[in-house]
Design an enzyme around this catalytic site. Sequence first.
Site, PDB file in Angstrom:
ATOM      1  N   ASP A 164       0.869  -1.168   0.000  1.00 12.64           N
ATOM      2  CA  ASP A 164       0.000   0.000   0.000  1.00 12.64           C
ATOM      3  C   ASP A 164       0.906   1.217   0.000  1.00 12.64           C
ATOM      4  O   ASP A 164       1.871   1.277   0.761  1.00 12.64           O
ATOM      5  CB  ASP A 164      -0.899  -0.023   1.245  1.00 12.64           C
ATOM      6  CG  ASP A 164      -1.929   1.094   1.211  1.00 12.64           C
ATOM      7  OD1 ASP A 164      -2.360   1.456   0.099  1.00 12.64           O
ATOM      8  OD2 ASP A 164      -2.296   1.604   2.285  1.00 12.64           O
TER       9      ASP A 164
ATOM     10  N   GLU B 244      -1.637  -1.096  -6.020  1.00 10.50           N
ATOM     11  CA  GLU B 244      -2.706  -0.390  -6.724  1.00 10.50           C
ATOM     12  C   GLU B 244      -2.084   0.502  -7.783  1.00 10.50           C
ATOM     13  O   GLU B 244      -0.983   1.018  -7.588  1.00 10.50           O
ATOM     14  CB  GLU B 244      -3.483   0.477  -5.743  1.00 10.50           C
ATOM     15  CG  GLU B 244      -4.433  -0.321  -4.876  1.00 10.50           C
ATOM     16  CD  GLU B 244      -5.084   0.543  -3.814  1.00 10.50           C
ATOM     17  OE1 GLU B 244      -6.290   0.361  -3.587  1.00 10.50           O
ATOM     18  OE2 GLU B 244      -4.401   1.374  -3.206  1.00 10.50           O
TER      19      GLU B 244
ATOM     20  N   CYS C  75     -12.525  -5.640   5.705  1.00 10.64           N
ATOM     21  CA  CYS C  75     -11.808  -6.422   6.707  1.00 10.64           C
ATOM     22  C   CYS C  75     -11.184  -7.616   6.011  1.00 10.64           C
ATOM     23  O   CYS C  75     -11.871  -8.409   5.376  1.00 10.64           O
ATOM     24  CB  CYS C  75     -12.753  -6.893   7.816  1.00 10.64           C
ATOM     25  SG  CYS C  75     -12.015  -8.141   8.889  1.00 10.64           S
TER      26      CYS C  75
ATOM     27  N   CYS D  50     -12.586 -11.265   7.354  1.00  7.82           N
ATOM     28  CA  CYS D  50     -13.905 -11.822   7.072  1.00  7.82           C
ATOM     29  C   CYS D  50     -14.566 -11.238   5.828  1.00  7.82           C
ATOM     30  O   CYS D  50     -15.613 -11.731   5.390  1.00  7.82           O
ATOM     31  CB  CYS D  50     -14.835 -11.649   8.284  1.00  7.82           C
ATOM     32  SG  CYS D  50     -15.305  -9.930   8.535  1.00  7.82           S
TER      33      CYS D  50
ATOM     34  N   CYS E 212     -16.504  -9.754  12.449  1.00 12.61           N
ATOM     35  CA  CYS E 212     -15.799 -10.930  12.973  1.00 12.61           C
ATOM     36  C   CYS E 212     -15.167 -10.664  14.331  1.00 12.61           C
ATOM     37  O   CYS E 212     -14.636 -11.570  14.962  1.00 12.61           O
ATOM     38  CB  CYS E 212     -14.758 -11.435  11.978  1.00 12.61           C
ATOM     39  SG  CYS E 212     -13.364 -10.327  11.768  1.00 12.61           S
TER      40      CYS E 212
ATOM     41  N   ASP F 228      -3.444   0.387   7.331  1.00 13.15           N
ATOM     42  CA  ASP F 228      -2.602   0.266   6.148  1.00 13.15           C
ATOM     43  C   ASP F 228      -2.188  -1.175   5.851  1.00 13.15           C
ATOM     44  O   ASP F 228      -2.175  -1.601   4.697  1.00 13.15           O
ATOM     45  CB  ASP F 228      -1.357   1.145   6.297  1.00 13.15           C
ATOM     46  CG  ASP F 228      -1.732   2.614   6.450  1.00 13.15           C
ATOM     47  OD1 ASP F 228      -2.715   3.028   5.804  1.00 13.15           O
ATOM     48  OD2 ASP F 228      -1.055   3.321   7.214  1.00 13.15           O
TER      49      ASP F 228
HETATM   50 ZN    ZN Z   1     -13.875  -8.893  10.008  1.00 15.65          ZN
END
Ligand code: ZN
Length: 383
Positions: A182, A266, A319, A322, A341, A349
Amino acid sequence: MVHRAYKYRFYPTHEQAEQLAQTFGCVRYVYNHFLRQRTDAWFERQERMNYNATAKALTVLKKQPDTAFLADVSNVCLQQSLRHLDRAFSNFFKGQARYPTFKKKQRKQSATYMANGFRWRDGKLWLAKHKDPLAIRWSRYFSGTPSSITVSCDTAGRYHVSFLVEEAVTPLPVTPKMVGIDLGLTHRVITSHGDKISNPRFLRRTERKLARAQRSLSRKQKGSNNRAKARHRVARVHAKLADQRRDATHKLSTQLIHENQVIAAESLQIKNLLKNRKLAKAISDVGWHKLLQQLAYKAERHGRQFVQIDKWYPSSKRCFHCGHITDKMPLTIRTWDCPSCGTQGIDRDVNAARNILQSGKAILAGADKLRQHEKTTVGLTGG
Ligand SMILES: [Zn+2]
């Protein structure tokens, strides 16, 4: 085979410096003259002037008494100047660049010599119309014959020569390691492994020095000798800062390529979507563009895979554990807890870098599937 440029500092003799200044001047003159011609041809007659037309017109121009001075420098450099102009126009027509602008005397000067414009023998380089070889400070080794050479002089008055050499790909031993990165502002790069890499301290030191030199320049009287001296000092610190930035970026990209088989990031277009005016300067300063460029060509050179994610993807809001996507994620939030989760203290980051690696892997898997599919379809039609 890949093209690779090797750049070295050199110290011209007084005579060479004069010849180079003359060459730079003629290269600039030809570029600006034909930029004007091509612009006029279009606006006055709706004609497109291509490279061949400008090359023909250059031959005529060299015979005019007013511009006969163009014959004093290597014609190879003048033709290359027309090629550069042609490339600037085609980049513009492709929508990749702005309309070409005039070259200024105060900016960095350069000239490119193709194989017929220089002699390369026993590790010595003679430019066309030069009596002596250039005194080059060899900082690293290259093998092979250069296909072209670019000579430049920057605003701090330093001369460099860049050799373009064709080289075989040298693959590094395969490693199972992969990394997502990142691009940040406080840290230049945050990796999916949890590493946060900042600008080295010496860069910050030079930045402070530059600010000081600029302040001192602003206090000097216009047109005074002291002002000229102060301006030169600012140019020197600028040049030093640019060198240090380049070295730090090379070190970082080399390390990432050496340690990982797959590197995902990216694309800058995606990053730019997120930028606001305040961030714009900071973004150009951290040199994301250069880093991504280096990762791309070093990956090619060493048999690594560099994937750029160019579709928007909620890398910061998702996230990693999850897949839950939160609504808002202002820049001030550095860690968060996932309401779905229950993972606590997720680093903003590092989480983004992990998501970037995951979507990079998905892109590679998709590309593999497509190749597999093409293979079978080709096989079917062929059989
Ligand atoms: Zn999560």
